[in-house]
Design an enzyme around this catalytic site. Structure first.
Site, PDB file in Angstrom:
ATOM      1  N   CYS A 163       6.040  -3.507   2.442  1.00 51.54           N
ATOM      2  CA  CYS A 163       5.930  -2.877   3.761  1.00 51.54           C
ATOM      3  C   CYS A 163       4.524  -2.922   4.337  1.00 51.54           C
ATOM      4  O   CYS A 163       4.308  -2.483   5.465  1.00 51.54           O
ATOM      5  CB  CYS A 163       6.422  -1.436   3.686  1.00 51.54           C
ATOM      6  SG  CYS A 163       8.087  -1.322   3.004  1.00 51.54           S
ATOM      7  N   HIS A 303       2.142   5.626   8.474  1.00 50.91           N
ATOM      8  CA  HIS A 303       3.221   4.884   7.815  1.00 50.91           C
ATOM      9  C   HIS A 303       4.503   5.703   7.922  1.00 50.91           C
ATOM     10  O   HIS A 303       5.550   5.155   8.251  1.00 50.91           O
ATOM     11  CB  HIS A 303       2.843   4.614   6.360  1.00 50.91           C
ATOM     12  CG  HIS A 303       3.815   3.738   5.642  1.00 50.91           C
ATOM     13  ND1 HIS A 303       4.113   2.465   6.073  1.00 50.91           N
ATOM     14  CD2 HIS A 303       4.568   3.947   4.525  1.00 50.91           C
ATOM     15  CE1 HIS A 303       5.007   1.920   5.247  1.00 50.91           C
ATOM     16  NE2 HIS A 303       5.295   2.799   4.304  1.00 50.91           N
ATOM     17  N   GLU A 314       0.873  10.717   2.227  1.00 52.28           N
ATOM     18  CA  GLU A 314       0.064  10.229   3.345  1.00 52.28           C
ATOM     19  C   GLU A 314      -0.702  11.368   4.012  1.00 52.28           C
ATOM     20  O   GLU A 314      -1.872  11.216   4.375  1.00 52.28           O
ATOM     21  CB  GLU A 314       0.929   9.506   4.373  1.00 52.28           C
ATOM     22  CG  GLU A 314       0.114   8.880   5.492  1.00 52.28           C
ATOM     23  CD  GLU A 314       0.907   7.964   6.399  1.00 52.28           C
ATOM     24  OE1 GLU A 314       0.276   7.231   7.191  1.00 52.28           O
ATOM     25  OE2 GLU A 314       2.156   7.975   6.329  1.00 52.28           O
ATOM     26  N   LYS A 335       8.300   5.259  13.301  1.00 50.29           N
ATOM     27  CA  LYS A 335       9.504   4.989  12.503  1.00 50.29           C
ATOM     28  C   LYS A 335      10.579   6.037  12.770  1.00 50.29           C
ATOM     29  O   LYS A 335      11.751   5.806  12.482  1.00 50.29           O
ATOM     30  CB  LYS A 335       9.156   4.951  11.014  1.00 50.29           C
ATOM     31  CG  LYS A 335       8.356   3.728  10.587  1.00 50.29           C
ATOM     32  CD  LYS A 335       8.151   3.711   9.079  1.00 50.29           C
ATOM     33  CE  LYS A 335       7.349   2.494   8.629  1.00 50.29           C
ATOM     34  NZ  LYS A 335       5.931   2.571   8.986  1.00 50.29           N
ATOM     35  N   HIS A 340      12.616   1.823   9.752  1.00 50.39           N
ATOM     36  CA  HIS A 340      11.598   1.127   8.948  1.00 50.39           C
ATOM     37  C   HIS A 340      11.892  -0.372   8.938  1.00 50.39           C
ATOM     38  O   HIS A 340      12.884  -0.807   8.366  1.00 50.39           O
ATOM     39  CB  HIS A 340      11.607   1.695   7.536  1.00 50.39           C
ATOM     40  CG  HIS A 340      10.417   1.306   6.711  1.00 50.39           C
ATOM     41  ND1 HIS A 340       9.487   0.377   7.115  1.00 50.39           N
ATOM     42  CD2 HIS A 340      10.008   1.710   5.474  1.00 50.39           C
ATOM     43  CE1 HIS A 340       8.563   0.232   6.185  1.00 50.39           C
ATOM     44  NE2 HIS A 340       8.858   1.031   5.183  1.00 50.39           N
ATOM     45  N   PHE A 399       5.858  -0.940  -1.345  1.00 50.25           N
ATOM     46  CA  PHE A 399       6.261  -0.973  -2.750  1.00 50.25           C
ATOM     47  C   PHE A 399       5.302  -1.882  -3.518  1.00 50.25           C
ATOM     48  O   PHE A 399       4.849  -2.907  -3.014  1.00 50.25           O
ATOM     49  CB  PHE A 399       7.677  -1.526  -2.889  1.00 50.25           C
ATOM     50  CG  PHE A 399       8.776  -0.563  -2.517  1.00 50.25           C
ATOM     51  CD1 PHE A 399       8.515   0.751  -2.183  1.00 50.25           C
ATOM     52  CD2 PHE A 399      10.096  -1.000  -2.511  1.00 50.25           C
ATOM     53  CE1 PHE A 399       9.542   1.632  -1.855  1.00 50.25           C
ATOM     54  CE2 PHE A 399      11.122  -0.127  -2.182  1.00 50.25           C
ATOM     55  CZ  PHE A 399      10.855   1.181  -1.851  1.00 50.25           C
TER      56      PHE A 399
END
Length: 412
Positions: A163, A303, A314, A335, A340, A399
């Site tokens: 991502c 994010h 975050e 998002k 996403h 990831f």
């Protein structure tokens, strides 16, 4: 002396619109692009919704013959590159094509092609597999097709950092221009992982929200009732250009790329560092590279995926980097509206950051109805806000513990 790098063209392919004015209007209006999935039968899936692009016609950019030879994710990128170059007003015949490059990120690549060809192999045998399978599914198919189509003979690469892919791609492209190895870069990210295998794989990880009855409220970053992210698809492509070149040709400049930071969590393949240590290092690195003080950042496009662990990590990271200034920041996650887009998310969110600078407006975090006490920043809940925006930090975390951050500044 470092060369200055500016944004002169941009495009999006998203569930909230495929042209910039429509996209920005929908973002500022707090609309959601999430809905029931239609492209394949999801009746026996535990998750039956996502950010699917219902109206996508590549025929204006890609011939009918080539559509069959290019996977959907690369089609998004190719159409996006065409629109971004068009909005930039660049004449690619003016200049050295060996200094015009492309760098596109994708977390997964041609998953649709892999699935379709596996069915052929399994039921009809190896001689029925398409000879175009490999050039369709490889992650660098997006960069390769753009290079071929527009004659970009300079740096040509592809990034796959889950991502964080698009943000790493834009950051690397920025550095190529800054270091005088290119003058123009077409860059960003593209993804099309809403397939039976993609949907079931993420669902089996328990990564996805399961609000099938009300999908538009499913993506709810920083909300106490969040239960996972929403799988989406699309592309965000920008044109980066050396500043003096852009100025001399009278280009519209949407912002200046000021800094790029990246790091690794080295902690877990799918879960973030709970203290946000890796994210903190990436943000701090981007700020150092930009040569900005903490209080010069006005907005963070987070994010913010709507996962229980990620949003808290975050928030912790932002507070550790910005200290007391964190309470003065606008922080929002688009998002909440788009879902996403995996490896493409950073490309679309970079465009959002540039538009926030251009319009002096911060987009909202929608569905933020019951704030999580552990997420205690100003997330611009539910309504866009007109305010001073001098510089934007855009965060992407993937990831594998990949962290990438970009800083964009308003031109004087």
């Amino acid at each position: 002396m470092r060369r200055r790098v500016v944004v002169t063209g941009m495009s999006v392919v998203t569930a909230l619109g495929n042209d910039i004015p429509e996209f920005w209007d929908n973002i500022c209006a707090g609309k959601s692009g999430v809905g029931p999935l239609r492209r394949f039968d999801v009746s026996n899936f535990k998750v039956r919704f996502g950010g699917e692009i219902a109206e996508f016609d590549p025929s204006e950019t890609i011939s009918s013959r080539d559509v069959k030879r290019i996977d959907r994710f690369a089609q998004f990128a190719l159409v996006g590159a065409h629109k971004a170059l068009e909005t930039s007003g660049i004449d690619l015949t003016d200049g050295d094509p060996y200094r015009h490059g492309v760098l596109i990120g994708s977390g997964i690549g041609g998953l649709q092609e892999i699935e379709q060809q596996h069915v052929k192999l399994f039921y009809r045998g190896p001689d029925r597999v398409s000879p175009f399978m490999i050039p369709k599914l490889i992650v660098n198919a997006a960069s390769g097709n753009i290079s071929v189509r527009f004659g970009l003979r300079g740096p040509n690469s592809a990034i796959a950092t889950a991502c964080a892919s698009a943000t790493n791609a834009i950051g690397d492209a920025f550095k190529l221009i800054q270091d005088d190895r290119a003058d123009i870069m077409v860059t960003g990210g593209s993804e099309s992982a809403i397939t039976p295998m993609g949907l079931s794989g993420f669902a089996r990880m328990n990564a996805l929200s399961r609000r099938n009855e009300n999908p538009q409220t499913a993506s709810r970053p920083f909300d106490k009732d969040r239960d996972g992210f929403v799988l989406s698809e699309g592309a965000g492509i920008v044109v980066l250009e050396e500043y003096e070149r852009a100025r001399k040709r009278g280009a519209t400049i949407y912002g200046e790329v000021l800094g790029y930071g990246m790091s690794a969590d080295a902690s877990h393949m799918t879960a973030p560092d709970p203290e946000g240590a890796g994210a903190s290092r990436a943000m701090s690195g981007a700020l150092r590279d930009a040569r900005l003080e903490l209080d010069q950042i006005d907005y963070i496009n987070a994010h913010g995926t709507s996962t229980p662990l990620g949003d808290v990590a975050e928030t912790t990271a932002i507070k550790s980097v910005f200290n007391s200034h964190s309470k003065k920041l606008c922080v929002s996650s688009t998002k909440s509206q788009l879902g996403h887009l995996l490896g493409a998310s950073g490309g679309v969110e970079f465009v959002v950051g540039a538009l926030a600078l251009h319009h002096q407006t911060v987009p909202p975090t929608i569905n933020l109805d019951n704030p999580d006490p552990e997420c205690d920043l100003d997330y611009v809940p539910n309504e866009a806000r007109t305010t001073k925006v001098r510089a934007v930090l855009s965060n992407s975390f993937g990831f594998g513990g990949h962290n990438a951050c970009l800083v964009i500044g308003k031109m004087d």
